[in-house]
Write a protein that holds these residues in place. Structure first.
Motif, short mmCIF file in Angstrom:
data_model
loop_
_atom_site.label_atom_id
_atom_site.label_comp_id
_atom_site.label_asym_id
_atom_site.label_seq_id
_atom_site.Cartn_x
_atom_site.Cartn_y
_atom_site.Cartn_z
N VAL A 86 0.87 -1.19 0.00
CA VAL A 86 0.00 0.00 0.00
C VAL A 86 0.91 1.24 0.00
CG1 VAL A 86 -1.84 1.24 1.21
CG2 VAL A 86 -1.82 -1.28 1.17
N ASN A 87 1.59 1.46 1.10
CA ASN A 87 2.50 2.62 1.15
C ASN A 87 3.85 2.28 0.52
OD1 ASN A 87 0.84 4.43 2.33
ND2 ASN A 87 1.89 4.50 4.30
N VAL A 88 4.28 3.12 -0.41
CA VAL A 88 5.52 2.84 -1.15
C VAL A 88 6.43 4.07 -1.09
CG1 VAL A 88 6.47 2.33 -3.45
CG2 VAL A 88 4.32 1.27 -2.74
N LEU A 89 7.73 3.83 -0.92
CA LEU A 89 8.70 4.93 -0.94
C LEU A 89 9.85 4.56 -1.86
CD1 LEU A 89 9.81 7.64 0.59
CD2 LEU A 89 11.31 5.99 1.69
N GLU A 90 10.26 5.48 -2.71
CA GLU A 90 11.49 5.25 -3.48
C GLU A 90 12.57 6.23 -3.01
OE1 GLU A 90 11.58 5.53 -7.79
OE2 GLU A 90 13.56 4.59 -7.81
N HIS A 101 4.73 4.07 -12.07
CA HIS A 101 3.84 2.92 -12.17
C HIS A 101 3.05 2.67 -10.89
CE1 HIS A 101 5.73 2.24 -15.99
NE2 HIS A 101 6.93 2.21 -15.41
N PHE A 102 3.17 3.58 -9.90
CA PHE A 102 2.46 3.42 -8.63
C PHE A 102 1.48 4.57 -8.44
CE2 PHE A 102 6.17 0.83 -8.26
CZ PHE A 102 5.79 -0.24 -7.44
N ASN A 103 0.53 4.35 -7.54
CA ASN A 103 -0.50 5.34 -7.27
C ASN A 103 0.07 6.52 -6.46
OD1 ASN A 103 -2.65 6.77 -6.34
ND2 ASN A 103 -3.78 5.02 -5.49
N PRO A 104 -0.01 7.76 -6.99
CA PRO A 104 0.60 8.90 -6.28
C PRO A 104 -0.01 9.17 -4.89
CG PRO A 104 -0.36 9.59 -8.40
CD PRO A 104 -0.61 8.13 -8.27
N ASP A 105 -1.22 8.65 -4.64
CA ASP A 105 -1.85 8.92 -3.34
C ASP A 105 -1.07 8.34 -2.17
OD1 ASP A 105 -3.80 10.21 -4.66
OD2 ASP A 105 -5.25 8.54 -4.60
N ASN A 106 -0.41 7.21 -2.39
CA ASN A 106 0.35 6.63 -1.27
C ASN A 106 1.75 6.19 -1.70
OD1 ASN A 106 -0.71 4.56 -2.79
ND2 ASN A 106 -2.24 4.01 -1.25
N THR A 107 2.32 6.94 -2.64
CA THR A 107 3.70 6.67 -3.07
C THR A 107 4.52 7.95 -2.87
OG1 THR A 107 2.92 5.09 -4.70
CG2 THR A 107 5.14 5.94 -5.02
N PHE A 108 5.67 7.79 -2.24
CA PHE A 108 6.48 8.95 -1.85
C PHE A 108 7.90 8.77 -2.40
CE2 PHE A 108 3.30 7.66 1.20
CZ PHE A 108 2.49 8.79 1.20
N ALA A 109 8.62 9.88 -2.48
CA ALA A 109 9.95 9.81 -3.07
C ALA A 109 10.93 10.68 -2.29
CB ALA A 109 9.90 10.26 -4.53
N LYS A 138 12.45 9.41 9.94
CA LYS A 138 11.56 9.67 11.10
C LYS A 138 10.47 10.67 10.72
CE LYS A 138 14.68 8.44 14.83
NZ LYS A 138 15.77 8.89 15.68
N LEU A 139 10.85 11.67 9.95
CA LEU A 139 9.87 12.68 9.53
C LEU A 139 8.80 12.04 8.62
CD1 LEU A 139 9.07 15.76 9.26
CD2 LEU A 139 10.43 15.72 7.14
N ILE A 140 9.26 11.21 7.67
CA ILE A 140 8.31 10.58 6.74
C ILE A 140 7.36 9.66 7.52
CG2 ILE A 140 8.10 9.02 4.74
CD1 ILE A 140 10.82 10.11 3.76
N LYS A 141 7.90 8.95 8.51
CA LYS A 141 7.06 8.05 9.32
C LYS A 141 5.98 8.85 10.06
CE LYS A 141 7.77 4.31 12.66
NZ LYS A 141 8.84 3.58 13.34
N GLN A 142 6.41 9.99 10.58
CA GLN A 142 5.46 10.86 11.29
C GLN A 142 4.34 11.34 10.35
OE1 GLN A 142 7.12 14.59 12.69
NE2 GLN A 142 7.75 13.51 14.55
N GLU A 143 4.73 11.69 9.13
CA GLU A 143 3.76 12.29 8.20
C GLU A 143 2.89 11.26 7.48
OE1 GLU A 143 5.89 14.97 5.61
OE2 GLU A 143 6.19 16.43 7.20
N HIS A 144 3.46 10.06 7.19
CA HIS A 144 2.72 9.10 6.35
C HIS A 144 2.64 7.70 6.92
CE1 HIS A 144 2.81 12.20 3.30
NE2 HIS A 144 4.12 12.29 3.47
N GLY A 145 3.26 7.44 8.06
CA GLY A 145 3.26 6.09 8.63
C GLY A 145 4.34 5.22 8.01
N THR A 146 4.30 3.93 8.35
CA THR A 146 5.36 3.03 7.85
C THR A 146 5.11 2.67 6.38
OG1 THR A 146 4.11 1.15 8.68
CG2 THR A 146 5.86 2.00 10.11
#
Ligand code: DWN
Length: 394
Positions: A86-90, A101-109, A138-146
């Motif tokens: 579900v949640n993706v980070l590159e 190729h991933f959904n921008p709603d839950n994909t971060f970079a 840590k900041l990304i986790k705070q803002e978007h979760g794991t």
């Protein structure tokens, strides 16, 4: 203890292509490689400050190659169908070749080169224009979760502090999440004599053996390894949290460790032998180019790859031997290769019937290029490569 085994001389920033007025006072550093007896990691002896390499002028566009577009599309499809994240980070998203190729709603970079971070932000992927650190994770986790999938291509080997890198991943990964990353393979470099995988950006060239040691001491474990042909031979490493007992080591993990041991990647003498091969390669390449010059042939280079910066600077090849380099990347055209200052022009202007021989700077795209340049080959044009040994072919 770290032991030096290779000296590739003074080298510039491999991707800092220069305008005519920028040749004076160019930054140079000693490109030397070391082997760490404890972790078995191969690294550069001297690291270049990240901001000097990865900034708003960064020129490498992954999407310049059709091979890489297909590579990332098929990987994205496979990861989605097998792991269903579900949640993706590159990390190091470059021009968005993978995340598109991933959904921008839950994909971060995460992308420290501002020119590329702007591109993926414009594509609606929330992109952090920063270097990957524990603080940022840590900041990304705070803002978007794991994250269920953290992915990085040709990026982790660029980062100097691997303990911080892996701690940052461990912090952000969900309990059954996976971390997948791919970088050039040390085994393939050693087998193929492709010493040009070493340049400022490649702070480390990874073996599975060294990665196992470094990941495990940071609470992570490899469960699968894919051996890839791209970029001259890469490994894709699949990692999970040590605490995740659901996944276990697969056969590919054991077989890669075994192959590396058989080759001797854990023994310093293997690297001393490699260094002798590199010197021989240099002498043969220079002799071949000098002979072509004496025979009145027009020799150019095809592809202003970072790797070619290492080769030409190490071998002392300048535009008395290579007239110019052709490259399709718009931001490289009209500039000059770092260190040697060989001009770079568009293939439309320079890859024509006057060329007799082209040194393949982008040797890792040999198949794509051979398929494309059939008319050059059919009129007798030849290519040179130094991988796996110096040779001319058509
Ligand atoms: O890790 C890294 C990777 C993946 O790519 C970075 N550190 C930097 C970069 O390394 P590189 O510059 O050696 O990458 P390439 O993709 O091997 O460079 C090939 C060059 O050749 C590009 O500038 C594009 C050019 N090219 C061309 O002119 N015509 C490539 C192809 C396939 C072509 O047909």
């Amino acid at each position: 203890m770290k032991k030096e085994f290779l000296d590739l001389g003074k080298q510039p920033i491999a991707n800092k292509f220069l305008n005519k007025g920028e040749f004076d006072n160019e930054f140079l550093f000693d490109l030397k490689a070391v082997f760490d007896d404890d972790t078995k990691l191969v690294s550069l002896k001297e690291f270049v400050a990240p901001e000097m390499m990865f900034n708003d002028d960064y020129t490498y566009h992954a999407s310049m190659s059709d091979t890489m577009k297909i590579h990332f599309k098929s990987l994205a499809d496979r990861l989605q169908s097998e792991f269903n994240p579900v949640n993706v980070l590159e990390i190091g998203s470059n021009d968005g070749i993978f995340i598109r190729h991933f959904n921008p709603d839950n994909t971060f970079a995460v992308e420290p080169c501002g020119n590329f971070a702007d591109m993926t932000n414009d594509m609606e992927y929330k992109t952090y224009p920063e270097f990957w650190t524990t603080k940022l994770s840590k900041l990304i986790k705070q803002e978007h979760g794991t994250m269920d999938l953290i992915y990085a291509a040709n990026c982790i080997c660029h980062i100097h502090d691997l303990d911080d890198t892996f701690t940052a991943v461990r912090n952000l990964l969900s309990e059954d999440g996976i971390f997948v990353f791919e970088d050039p393979s040390l085994l393939r470099m050693m087998e193929r004599g492709s010493y040009d995988q070493l340049y400022d950006e490649h702070a480390h060239i990874f073996s599975v053996t060294a990665l196992k040691n470094l990941l495990e001491r940071n609470g992570l474990e490899i469960f699968r390894v894919d051996n890839l042909n791209v970029h001259g031979g890469s490994n894709r490493i699949y990692v999970k949290l040590k605490t995740n007992r659901y996944r276990t080591h697969e056969q590919s993990y054991f077989s890669n460790l075994m192959q590396e041991e058989t080759f001797g990647l854990d023994v310093f003498n293997t690297y001393e032998i490699f260094a002798e091969r590199v010197e021989k390669s240099k002498n043969e390449l220079v002799s071949m180019l000098k002979k072509l010059k004496d025979d009145g042939k027009k020799v150019i280079a095809y592809g202003a790859a970072s790797k070619a910066t290492t080769v030409f600077n190490y071998c002392g090849i300048d535009n008395s031997l290579i007239e110019y380099i052709t490259d399709t990347t718009p931001s490289k055209i009209g500039k000059h290769q770092p260190g040697t200052h060989i001009p770079i022009i568009s293939p439309d202007d320079g890859f024509d019937e006057t060329v007799d021989v082209a040194y393949l700077g982008a040797w890792n795209f040999k198949t794509e290029i051979m398929n494309k340049e059939t008319s050059y080959l059919s009129r007798g044009g030849k290519f040179i490569t130094h991988v796996p040994q110096v040779m001319m072919f058509s």
